[in-house]
Design a protein around this motif. Structure first.
Motif, PDB file in Angstrom:
ATOM      1  N   TYR A 107      -3.474   3.669  -0.692  1.00  0.00           N
ATOM      2  CA  TYR A 107      -4.363   3.083   0.323  1.00  0.00           C
ATOM      3  C   TYR A 107      -5.814   3.164  -0.152  1.00  0.00           C
ATOM      4  CZ  TYR A 107      -0.446   2.738   3.544  1.00  0.00           C
ATOM      5  OH  TYR A 107       0.738   2.389   4.138  1.00  0.00           O
ATOM      6  N   CYS A 108      -6.038   2.653  -1.386  1.00  0.00           N
ATOM      7  CA  CYS A 108      -7.373   2.745  -1.995  1.00  0.00           C
ATOM      8  C   CYS A 108      -7.762   1.414  -2.644  1.00  0.00           C
ATOM      9  CB  CYS A 108      -7.410   3.874  -3.018  1.00  0.00           C
ATOM     10  SG  CYS A 108      -6.117   3.755  -4.300  1.00  0.00           S
ATOM     11  N   THR A 135      -7.292   0.542   6.368  1.00  0.00           N
ATOM     12  CA  THR A 135      -7.232  -0.032   5.024  1.00  0.00           C
ATOM     13  C   THR A 135      -6.479  -1.353   5.023  1.00  0.00           C
ATOM     14  OG1 THR A 135      -7.360   2.132   3.943  1.00  0.00           O
ATOM     15  CG2 THR A 135      -6.358   0.334   2.685  1.00  0.00           C
ATOM     16  N   CYS A 157       0.821  -1.211   0.000  1.00  0.00           N
ATOM     17  CA  CYS A 157       0.000   0.000   0.000  1.00  0.00           C
ATOM     18  C   CYS A 157       0.855   1.261   0.000  1.00  0.00           C
ATOM     19  CB  CYS A 157      -0.933   0.001   1.208  1.00  0.00           C
ATOM     20  SG  CYS A 157      -2.267  -1.211   1.139  1.00  0.00           S
TER      21      CYS A 157
END
Length: 340
Positions: A188-189, A307, A183
């Motif tokens: 962080y998606c 996340t 990440c």
């Protein structure tokens, strides 16, 4: 200096290293090397653990106060930072006690929770009290990796397309270090996760077993694909290879950093003045202190660790069901014996 209290005096808290270690890989060693925080209190239910801690670290902290329970330590309500270093199944209870004490920040060992419902409840309470929670995906704070993350964001290898990380072991308690590393460079998606792995021995009553990771594919909303190999690569573990439109990068906790152009030519990193290695815990505590002084949130705090934990539980869901899992996870109640 900000006052720190540590709950749990096991290996990651203090016993992986000694005061003589140059770059100690443990909380107490990192605190000792920092000029911004000071250890003032420690707690552990085990008298043996407290005695052992005092024999190793006691001379470094002459005015340190010792407690036989976390609640007794927290009742003083005079700590700025609380480090929660107990085993995973006890994180939720101790975290709720720690947040109730209203410190300025909490530093929580991974895995942060045994269920997403536990994580959600911790985050609700922390948000209500405006307390940042930083989770110790500790290898994140390696100075080489932080510098390379900065350079990649500035376009060193162009637009990132693929990130491949290497590390096996249990999904939440061990492999999560490399999940976070992916990440760092992918973003962080995450949008979907597919994983395979081995379901290990039966867990205690009320829990499901934490699987060991074999392979994971993470698709990110920005178009990047993350691949986590559940084994060591050519250069060991806890490193990743990042492929962009203008070149590639290899970087890791114990791995020499190498950057190449698309033609395979080595890039000279000397002009970038990459810092010498230091205790990742010193860097982490310094980031927390800097935030309390008005700076940005530390790495692995709030949305970032949430996340990584979402990815971990999605991987476990995928291993158990054989399906691709969309994020955020719908099942928030699956309780895993994550004992890291």
């Amino acid at each position: 200096m900000y006052k720190v209290g540590v709950i749990g005096l096991g290996h990651i808290a203090a016993m992986y290293e000694t005061p003589e270690s140059k770059n100690p890989y443990c909380h107490v060693g990192g605190i000792l090397k920092s000029s911004k925080v000071k250890l003032t209190k420690v707690a552990d239910m085990s008298e043996e653990a407290r005695v052992k801690f005092r024999s190793v670290w006691g001379d470094c902290f002459s005015d340190l106060q010792y407690y036989d329970s976390s609640q007794k330590m927290l009742d003083s309500k005079d700590l700025d930072i609380i480090a929660v270093c107990v085993r995973g199944p006890h994180h939720f209870q101790v975290m709720m006690e720690a947040l109730a004490a209203s410190p300025k920040a909490v530093f929580l060992e991974k895995p942060p929770s045994c269920s997403l419902a536990e994580m959600d409840e911790m985050m609700r309470m922390a948000a209500a009290k405006n307390i940042p929670i930083t989770v110790s995906y500790s290898r994140h704070w390696n100075l080489h990796m932080l510098k390379m993350q900065e350079l990649v964001k500035k376009g060193l290898i162009g637009q990132v397309k693929t990130v491949i990380g290497y590390c096996g072991g249990t999904v939440l308690s061990f492999a999560s270090h490399t999940t976070d590393l992916i990440c760092q460079f992918a973003g962080y998606c995450p949008s979907t996760v597919y994983a395979s792995g081995e379901i290990l021995d039966q867990a205690p009553a009320g829990f499901e077993s934490e699987p060991s990771l074999t392979h994971m594919v993470i698709h990110f909303e920005n178009g990047v694909t993350g691949i986590q190999v559940g084994a060591n690569g050519e250069h060991g573990a806890f490193y990743c290879e990042v492929f962009g439109t203008k070149g590639s990068l290899r970087v890791g906790m114990y791995t020499d950093t190498v950057v190449r152009t698309t033609n395979g030519e080595l890039v000279d990193l000397t002009p970038y003045h990459i810092s010498e290695r230091e205790s990742v815990f010193t860097t982490a505590y310094d980031q927390i202190a800097n935030h309390l002084n008005g700076g940005p949130l530390p790495d692995c705090t709030n949305d970032d660790f949430v996340t990584v934990n979402e990815i971990g539980f999605a991987a476990i869901e995928s291993i158990y069901t054989g399906k691709v899992v969309e994020l955020p996870n719908r099942d928030r109640t699956r309780k895993i014996f994550a004992n890291g």
